[in-house]
Motif scaffolding. Sequence first.
Motif, PDB file in Angstrom:
ATOM      1  N   PRO A 175      16.313 -21.099  -9.969  1.00 27.83           N
ATOM      2  CA  PRO A 175      16.090 -19.643  -9.941  1.00 27.83           C
ATOM      3  C   PRO A 175      17.241 -18.817 -10.488  1.00 27.83           C
ATOM      4  N   ASN A 176      18.450 -19.359 -10.528  1.00 34.14           N
ATOM      5  CA  ASN A 176      19.593 -18.609 -11.058  1.00 34.14           C
ATOM      6  C   ASN A 176      20.009 -19.067 -12.451  1.00 34.14           C
ATOM      7  N   GLY A 177      19.169 -19.887 -13.099  1.00 28.27           N
ATOM      8  CA  GLY A 177      19.460 -20.311 -14.459  1.00 28.27           C
ATOM      9  C   GLY A 177      19.132 -19.231 -15.472  1.00 28.27           C
ATOM     10  N   MET A 178      19.606 -19.405 -16.701  1.00 37.98           N
ATOM     11  CA  MET A 178      19.295 -18.537 -17.844  1.00 37.98           C
ATOM     12  C   MET A 178      19.513 -17.054 -17.531  1.00 37.98           C
ATOM     13  N   THR A 179      20.677 -16.723 -16.969  1.00 33.81           N
ATOM     14  CA  THR A 179      20.932 -15.347 -16.542  1.00 33.81           C
ATOM     15  C   THR A 179      22.393 -14.984 -16.793  1.00 33.81           C
ATOM     16  N   LEU A 180      22.622 -13.741 -17.194  1.00 31.63           N
ATOM     17  CA  LEU A 180      23.957 -13.162 -17.245  1.00 31.63           C
ATOM     18  C   LEU A 180      24.178 -12.391 -15.948  1.00 31.63           C
ATOM     19  N   PHE A 181      25.186 -12.796 -15.178  1.00 32.23           N
ATOM     20  CA  PHE A 181      25.528 -12.142 -13.920  1.00 32.23           C
ATOM     21  C   PHE A 181      26.847 -11.392 -14.082  1.00 32.23           C
TER      22      PHE A 181
END
Length: 292
Positions: A175-181
């Motif tokens: 669920p927290n993959g492929m993301t810019l945080f």
Amino acid sequence: TGRLKWKWPSDQTLPMGISGFDYSHDGQTVALLAYKSGGSPHRSEPTRFKSGTLYVINGETGANRWEYTCEPLKPYFEAVTFWRGVGVSPNGKFINLTTEDGRVFIFNAMNPTGGRMEPLWQTNLTTPLEVSGIPILATAGTVAATNEFALFVTGDTFIPYHLQRGAQQPPSAHPNGMTLFAYAWSGEKVWQWELENMPQGTRVDAAGRYAAVSVSKYSGNIEGQLHGVSVFDLPAKGGGLAKYLYTYRTEGQLPYGTIDISADGQFIAAIETPIAMPDETQRGKNRVHIIQ
């Protein structure tokens, strides 16, 4: 002049590899991550250098300022490894890092806590989640730092080789993959943006105004994959949607680390290479893109 100012270590070779390093704009603070590939947990190592450690060095003298050794994330991992994964804020006050097991950390580079360096904050961003009994993780080695934000860019979901348990492909996406945080240096999540493809590097201009993230995929199923550079206006008020400016598309793939941004943020350079398609044709070309 080419004259050696200092070297680290000063008296021997480092008995392990350096996965990545970063430094403050004035060059006074240098941070690097070191680990021993395939090695045993750090407690059993007789050397003064410990695997799975962040080392912070005085950039003027090469002297060791402080260090922090990450504990293994058990029961899934017996040792700590890194892939790139370290950033220093331009003013040298803060450091962010990631471990290959999916944890992220923030440090105050200047002030020890209780006489020793401890993280200001840490969280399990892409650490293992079990789906149908299979632990899945997402990559988290692409990081950047501004004076305001610690940036963590996560990527593909995968199953570590030693945890595959007969399954080679993840049963679902992390669920927290492929993301810019983007996190404040206090550890508060400020905004995030879902990426269209696997991150291939990020750069921030000298003023911390613009961030550029390249996305591409050049292995596995590449049919219909999107490739390009997404640009964000970091000081813009609001969340990810307010900060997102545009995505510049390329026909071919963007290899990792082949992106940069000018110090004033006016130009972005990216390198494209062709993709070999299943029908033996090629998509894209070998070319350099200058984006204004």
